[in-house]
Design a protein around this motif. Structure first.
Motif, PDB file in Angstrom:
ATOM      1  N   PHE A 127       0.836  -1.195   0.000  1.00 13.00           N
ATOM      2  CA  PHE A 127       0.000   0.000   0.000  1.00 13.00           C
ATOM      3  C   PHE A 127       0.876   1.252   0.000  1.00 13.00           C
ATOM      4  CE2 PHE A 127      -2.464  -3.245   2.317  1.00 13.00           C
ATOM      5  CZ  PHE A 127      -3.610  -3.281   1.535  1.00 13.00           C
ATOM      6  N   ARG A 128       0.291   2.363  -0.455  1.00  9.24           N
ATOM      7  CA  ARG A 128       0.877   3.680  -0.228  1.00  9.24           C
ATOM      8  C   ARG A 128       0.020   4.338   0.840  1.00  9.24           C
ATOM      9  NH1 ARG A 128       4.396   7.431  -2.426  1.00  9.24           N
ATOM     10  NH2 ARG A 128       4.930   6.084  -4.169  1.00  9.24           N
ATOM     11  N   ILE A 129       0.642   4.663   1.982  1.00  3.81           N
ATOM     12  CA  ILE A 129      -0.110   5.041   3.181  1.00  3.81           C
ATOM     13  C   ILE A 129       0.133   6.510   3.531  1.00  3.81           C
ATOM     14  CG2 ILE A 129      -0.550   4.457   5.604  1.00  3.81           C
ATOM     15  CD1 ILE A 129       0.757   1.706   5.018  1.00  3.81           C
ATOM     16  N   TRP A 130      -0.953   7.228   3.790  1.00  6.25           N
ATOM     17  CA  TRP A 130      -0.943   8.584   4.323  1.00  6.25           C
ATOM     18  C   TRP A 130      -1.664   8.581   5.672  1.00  6.25           C
ATOM     19  CZ3 TRP A 130      -1.544   7.565  -0.848  1.00  6.25           C
ATOM     20  CH2 TRP A 130      -0.753   8.295  -1.756  1.00  6.25           C
ATOM     21  N   PRO A 131      -1.526   9.638   6.464  1.00  6.38           N
ATOM     22  CA  PRO A 131      -2.280   9.690   7.726  1.00  6.38           C
ATOM     23  C   PRO A 131      -3.800   9.649   7.507  1.00  6.38           C
ATOM     24  CG  PRO A 131      -0.551  11.357   7.713  1.00  6.38           C
ATOM     25  CD  PRO A 131      -0.604  10.780   6.331  1.00  6.38           C
ATOM     26  N   THR A 132      -4.264  10.196   6.396  1.00  8.19           N
ATOM     27  CA  THR A 132      -5.699  10.316   6.156  1.00  8.19           C
ATOM     28  C   THR A 132      -6.295   9.169   5.349  1.00  8.19           C
ATOM     29  OG1 THR A 132      -5.143  11.675   4.235  1.00  8.19           O
ATOM     30  CG2 THR A 132      -5.685  12.829   6.293  1.00  8.19           C
ATOM     31  N   HIS A 133      -5.490   8.476   4.569  1.00 10.17           N
ATOM     32  CA  HIS A 133      -6.030   7.420   3.716  1.00 10.17           C
ATOM     33  C   HIS A 133      -4.889   6.524   3.235  1.00 10.17           C
ATOM     34  CE1 HIS A 133      -4.640  10.538   0.979  1.00 10.17           C
ATOM     35  NE2 HIS A 133      -4.621   9.653   0.008  1.00 10.17           N
ATOM     36  N   ARG A 134      -5.259   5.456   2.567  1.00  3.94           N
ATOM     37  CA  ARG A 134      -4.247   4.581   1.954  1.00  3.94           C
ATOM     38  C   ARG A 134      -4.768   4.059   0.626  1.00  3.94           C
ATOM     39  NH1 ARG A 134      -4.940  -0.773   5.767  1.00  3.94           N
ATOM     40  NH2 ARG A 134      -5.098   0.805   7.365  1.00  3.94           N
ATOM     41  N   ARG A 135      -3.844   3.839  -0.283  1.00  2.00           N
ATOM     42  CA  ARG A 135      -4.190   3.332  -1.601  1.00  2.00           C
ATOM     43  C   ARG A 135      -3.334   2.116  -1.929  1.00  2.00           C
ATOM     44  NH1 ARG A 135      -4.034   9.126  -4.780  1.00  2.00           N
ATOM     45  NH2 ARG A 135      -5.931  10.029  -3.874  1.00  2.00           N
ATOM     46  N   MET A 136      -3.824   1.324  -2.841  1.00  2.00           N
ATOM     47  CA  MET A 136      -3.023   0.209  -3.328  1.00  2.00           C
ATOM     48  C   MET A 136      -1.862   0.759  -4.161  1.00  2.00           C
ATOM     49  SD  MET A 136      -4.236  -3.092  -5.544  1.00  2.00           S
ATOM     50  CE  MET A 136      -4.969  -3.850  -4.119  1.00  2.00           C
ATOM     51  N   LYS A 137      -0.709   0.106  -4.050  1.00  2.00           N
ATOM     52  CA  LYS A 137       0.434   0.508  -4.866  1.00  2.00           C
ATOM     53  C   LYS A 137       0.069   0.450  -6.339  1.00  2.00           C
ATOM     54  CE  LYS A 137       4.482  -1.240  -4.124  1.00  2.00           C
ATOM     55  NZ  LYS A 137       5.560  -2.189  -3.781  1.00  2.00           N
ATOM     56  N   LYS A 138       0.578   1.409  -7.093  1.00  2.00           N
ATOM     57  CA  LYS A 138       0.252   1.497  -8.519  1.00  2.00           C
ATOM     58  C   LYS A 138       0.613   0.209  -9.246  1.00  2.00           C
ATOM     59  CE  LYS A 138       0.819   4.545 -12.504  1.00  2.00           C
ATOM     60  NZ  LYS A 138       1.449   5.791 -13.021  1.00  2.00           N
ATOM     61  N   LYS A 139       1.770  -0.363  -8.903  1.00  2.00           N
ATOM     62  CA  LYS A 139       2.207  -1.589  -9.555  1.00  2.00           C
ATOM     63  C   LYS A 139       1.229  -2.734  -9.286  1.00  2.00           C
ATOM     64  CE  LYS A 139       6.611  -2.374  -9.316  1.00  2.00           C
ATOM     65  NZ  LYS A 139       7.941  -2.806  -8.818  1.00  2.00           N
ATOM     66  N   SER A 140       0.719  -2.816  -8.051  1.00  2.00           N
ATOM     67  CA  SER A 140      -0.234  -3.873  -7.695  1.00  2.00           C
ATOM     68  C   SER A 140      -1.555  -3.684  -8.424  1.00  2.00           C
ATOM     69  CB  SER A 140      -0.478  -3.881  -6.183  1.00  2.00           C
ATOM     70  OG  SER A 140       0.724  -4.082  -5.482  1.00  2.00           O
ATOM     71  N   ALA A 141      -2.002  -2.431  -8.534  1.00  2.00           N
ATOM     72  CA  ALA A 141      -3.257  -2.143  -9.234  1.00  2.00           C
ATOM     73  C   ALA A 141      -3.156  -2.526 -10.713  1.00  2.00           C
ATOM     74  CB  ALA A 141      -3.609  -0.667  -9.089  1.00  2.00           C
ATOM     75  N   ILE A 142      -2.013  -2.243 -11.328  1.00  2.00           N
ATOM     76  CA  ILE A 142      -1.811  -2.591 -12.738  1.00  2.00           C
ATOM     77  C   ILE A 142      -1.843  -4.106 -12.919  1.00  2.00           C
ATOM     78  CG2 ILE A 142      -0.106  -2.584 -14.607  1.00  2.00           C
ATOM     79  CD1 ILE A 142       0.718   0.225 -13.635  1.00  2.00           C
ATOM     80  N   LYS A 143      -1.198  -4.836 -12.016  1.00  2.00           N
ATOM     81  CA  LYS A 143      -1.199  -6.301 -12.093  1.00  2.00           C
ATOM     82  C   LYS A 143      -2.609  -6.861 -11.931  1.00  2.00           C
ATOM     83  CE  LYS A 143       3.520  -7.010 -10.450  1.00  2.00           C
ATOM     84  NZ  LYS A 143       4.354  -7.438  -9.307  1.00  2.00           N
ATOM     85  N   MET A 144      -3.383  -6.259 -11.027  1.00  2.00           N
ATOM     86  CA  MET A 144      -4.755  -6.698 -10.819  1.00  2.00           C
ATOM     87  C   MET A 144      -5.581  -6.495 -12.092  1.00  2.00           C
ATOM     88  SD  MET A 144      -7.527  -5.325  -8.016  1.00  2.00           S
ATOM     89  CE  MET A 144      -6.506  -5.773  -6.628  1.00  2.00           C
ATOM     90  N   LYS A 145      -5.448  -5.337 -12.712  1.00  2.00           N
ATOM     91  CA  LYS A 145      -6.189  -5.053 -13.946  1.00  2.00           C
ATOM     92  C   LYS A 145      -5.799  -6.031 -15.050  1.00  2.00           C
ATOM     93  CE  LYS A 145      -6.777  -0.068 -13.163  1.00  2.00           C
ATOM     94  NZ  LYS A 145      -6.383   1.285 -13.619  1.00  2.00           N
ATOM     95  N   ARG A 146      -4.510  -6.300 -15.176  1.00  2.00           N
ATOM     96  CA  ARG A 146      -4.050  -7.226 -16.216  1.00  2.00           C
ATOM     97  C   ARG A 146      -4.588  -8.633 -15.981  1.00  2.00           C
ATOM     98  NH1 ARG A 146       2.305  -5.318 -16.499  1.00  2.00           N
ATOM     99  NH2 ARG A 146       1.979  -3.478 -17.827  1.00  2.00           N
ATOM    100  N   ARG A 147      -4.573  -9.060 -14.726  1.00  2.00           N
ATOM    101  CA  ARG A 147      -5.066 -10.402 -14.404  1.00  2.00           C
ATOM    102  C   ARG A 147      -6.560 -10.530 -14.703  1.00  2.00           C
ATOM    103  NH1 ARG A 147      -4.366 -15.695 -14.333  1.00  2.00           N
ATOM    104  NH2 ARG A 147      -5.618 -16.709 -12.740  1.00  2.00           N
ATOM    105  N   LEU A 148      -7.340  -9.540 -14.312  1.00  2.00           N
ATOM    106  CA  LEU A 148      -8.776  -9.590 -14.569  1.00  2.00           C
ATOM    107  C   LEU A 148      -9.070  -9.511 -16.066  1.00  2.00           C
ATOM    108  CD1 LEU A 148     -10.120  -7.406 -11.632  1.00  2.00           C
ATOM    109  CD2 LEU A 148     -10.448  -9.856 -11.952  1.00  2.00           C
ATOM    110  N   LYS A 149      -8.287  -8.732 -16.791  1.00  2.00           N
ATOM    111  CA  LYS A 149      -8.461  -8.650 -18.239  1.00  2.00           C
ATOM    112  C   LYS A 149      -8.187 -10.004 -18.886  1.00  2.00           C
ATOM    113  CE  LYS A 149      -6.994  -5.842 -22.228  1.00  2.00           C
ATOM    114  NZ  LYS A 149      -6.095  -4.754 -22.670  1.00  2.00           N
TER     115      LYS A 149
END
Length: 407
Positions: free
Chosen positions: A289-311
């Motif tokens: 994850f990429r983490i901030w005090p207010t929120h967190r997001r999935m790492k860009k690399k992980s999100a891209i892999k997820m999209k490719r796998r689902l595609k």
């Protein structure tokens, strides 16, 4: 430090071996080697017990292969019999060592893991965000950790806690394999190193259960150094990745030098080039994850892999190469991961056009019969045996099904 003895008998105790067998076969019970072992279970467990009692046990031959996600790694797998032995060791030793591990070491421990690490890190960031100073993080990563662990140092660390010579003998048999080398020369990649250049005095095979335990035991020395010698307040480790938070950038630079010196001289390890010092305002990358005090997001690399796998799964399903159950299993897994970060827009981007077209003809026929759209949805879901909540609520009901209808 308390030292433990009389452990060897606990390892080869028949009940412990049987429980180890049950652990080793989980999710693998119908594989050929497991079925073969289970066909003569009592005889095989007694054979293991006798080999351990008389110190005739020898580690089996490793099967080598590579995995390429998230990067190329050399994996070594043992026969099922040896995995039973490793579970027997793990069941006895893990509780003893786990009590002494640093609280914020999160890898391969019960009740810890990536999500617990992300939650705690965000909790720390929220605490320091309320302070007036500008905070920075020091992120460090050990170069080729599993391939560079020193065997002699590992044995010395184990002897601090274990006084049972028979247990040390058994662990030495696993750590110091005479038939195969696990280590890599400094700076070499697993795929680039010929077998004759591998090192016999370094490395732990990725794939062994004992390697997970020994990896935590080895770097627990670093944890204790950081907490008791350097007295670092905000320090967290997940296997070979560790992070320190502080408001003084110069302090982090000094700490980095001391830690690197300890790793080089005491553990014979080296940091890789990913070591960096950055302000927490840019977001802290840790445990996926990429983490901030207010929120967190999935790492860009992980999100891209997820999209490719689902595609890929979408195309495979439309060609008839993947079943609905396989697609659903992957999607449910991804939805479970996305629950642990702020992912509304990512989910919308992924599932907006996620259409399983193989069902299209059946839906068209229903629509031609002038059946209400809601009834079409219900019929489709019943046809596939899908419950209302199986697809993660509105995302699947409105987008997975409705997009097919709209087609």
């Amino acid at each position: 430090m308390k030292r433990y003895g009389n452990l060897y008998k606990q390892i080869y105790d028949f009940e412990n071996l049987y429980q180890a067998y049950l652990e080793a076969r989980k999710n693998k019970r119908y594989r050929s080697d497991v079925l073969e072992f289970s066909a003569n279970l009592e005889e095989n467990l007694i054979q293991i017990q006798n080999e351990l009692i008389w110190k005739m046990y020898q580690v089996g031959r490793y099967r080598e292969f590579y995995v390429y996600e998230p990067k190329k790694r050399l994996i070594m797998a043992l026969p099922f019999k040896d995995r039973v032995v490793q579970w027997a060791i793990y069941r006895v030793l893990f509780p003893l060592f786990d009590k002494g591990f640093y609280e914020h070491s999160y890898a391969c421990r019960v009740g810890k893991g990536t999500h617990a690490a992300a939650d705690k890190m965000q909790n720390w960031l929220r605490k320091i965000d309320r302070k007036p100073q500008k905070y920075y993080y020091l992120k460090m990563d050990i170069s080729k950790y599993f391939y560079r662990v020193d065997h002699d140092i590992t044995i010395k660390i184990l002897e601090k806690k274990i006084k049972d010579k028979d247990v040390i003998w058994l662990l030495s048999e696993i750590i110091k394999s005479e038939d195969i080398a696990f280590g890599l020369p400094l700076g070499m990649e697993p795929g680039d190193c010929p077998k004759d250049m591998r090192l016999y005095d370094k490395g732990m095979p990725i794939g062994n259960l004992t390697s997970q335990l020994l990896a935590n035991i080895y770097l627990n020395e670093l944890d204790q150094f950081c907490k008791h010698r350097l007295r670092i307040k905000y320090y967290m480790r997940y296997m070979d990745d560790f992070i320190i938070l502080h408001h003084d950038k110069e302090y982090l630079n000094r700490i980095k030098v001391e830690i690197e010196d300890f790793l080089n001289n005491s553990l014979k390890l080296h940091l890789n080039k990913k070591t960096c010092i950055r302000p927490i305002s840019v977001g802290l990358e840790f445990v996926g994850f990429r983490i901030w005090p207010t929120h967190r997001r999935m790492k860009k690399k992980s999100a891209i892999k997820m999209k490719r796998r689902l595609k890929y799964l979408l195309k495979a399903y439309n060609r008839g190469e993947a079943t609905f159950e396989e697609v659903n299993s992957s999607v449910q897994s991804y939805l479970g991961i996305l629950k642990h970060c702020d992912s509304y827009y990512l989910r919308q981007a992924i599932f907006k056009n996620f259409v399983l077209i193989k069902q299209q003809n059946a839906i068209a026929e229903l629509m031609n019969e002038n059946i209400e759209q809601e009834e079409v949805i219900n019929l489709l879901m019943r046809e596939n045996g899908i419950g209302e909540n199986e697809f993660g609520g509105a995302i699947w009901r409105n987008q997975y099904v409705m997009n097919v209808i709209d087609k």
